[in-house]
Design a protein around this motif. Structure first.
Motif, short mmCIF file in Angstrom:
data_model
loop_
_atom_site.label_atom_id
_atom_site.label_comp_id
_atom_site.label_asym_id
_atom_site.label_seq_id
_atom_site.Cartn_x
_atom_site.Cartn_y
_atom_site.Cartn_z
N VAL A 233 0.84 -1.20 0.00
CA VAL A 233 0.00 0.00 0.00
C VAL A 233 0.87 1.25 0.00
O VAL A 233 0.60 2.20 -0.73
N ALA A 234 1.93 1.25 0.78
CA ALA A 234 2.83 2.41 0.84
C ALA A 234 3.49 2.65 -0.51
O ALA A 234 3.62 3.79 -0.96
N ARG A 235 3.93 1.58 -1.19
CA ARG A 235 4.55 1.73 -2.52
C ARG A 235 3.56 2.27 -3.53
O ARG A 235 3.88 3.15 -4.33
N LYS A 236 2.33 1.77 -3.50
CA LYS A 236 1.32 2.25 -4.44
C LYS A 236 1.01 3.72 -4.19
O LYS A 236 0.87 4.50 -5.13
N ALA A 237 0.88 4.10 -2.94
CA ALA A 237 0.60 5.49 -2.60
C ALA A 237 1.74 6.40 -3.04
O ALA A 237 1.52 7.48 -3.59
N HIS A 238 2.97 5.95 -2.84
CA HIS A 238 4.14 6.73 -3.23
C HIS A 238 4.17 6.89 -4.75
O HIS A 238 4.37 7.99 -5.27
N HIS A 239 3.93 5.81 -5.47
CA HIS A 239 3.93 5.85 -6.93
C HIS A 239 2.82 6.77 -7.44
O HIS A 239 3.02 7.53 -8.38
#
Length: 51
Positions: free
Chosen positions: A37-43
């Protein structure tokens, strides 16, 4: 193995025996989910900043 099968099996196994039945613990799954979730939000923030 489909997620629905894993979910059904997880309900049959007690928390104490989880490590014997599955390769990962619920804590590990939760950590992986949080990282995803953190990676998707960052992307998503990077993509919206470019426009």
């Amino acid at each position: 193995m489909p997620l629905s099968t894993v979910t059904a099996l997880s309900r049959l196994v007690s928390r104490e025996r989880w490590g014997q039945a599955f390769a990962v613990t619920p804590t590990t799954l939760l950590a992986w989910h949080r990282q995803l979730v953190a990676r998707k939000a960052h992307h998503r923030r990077i993509l919206t900043a470019k426009h």
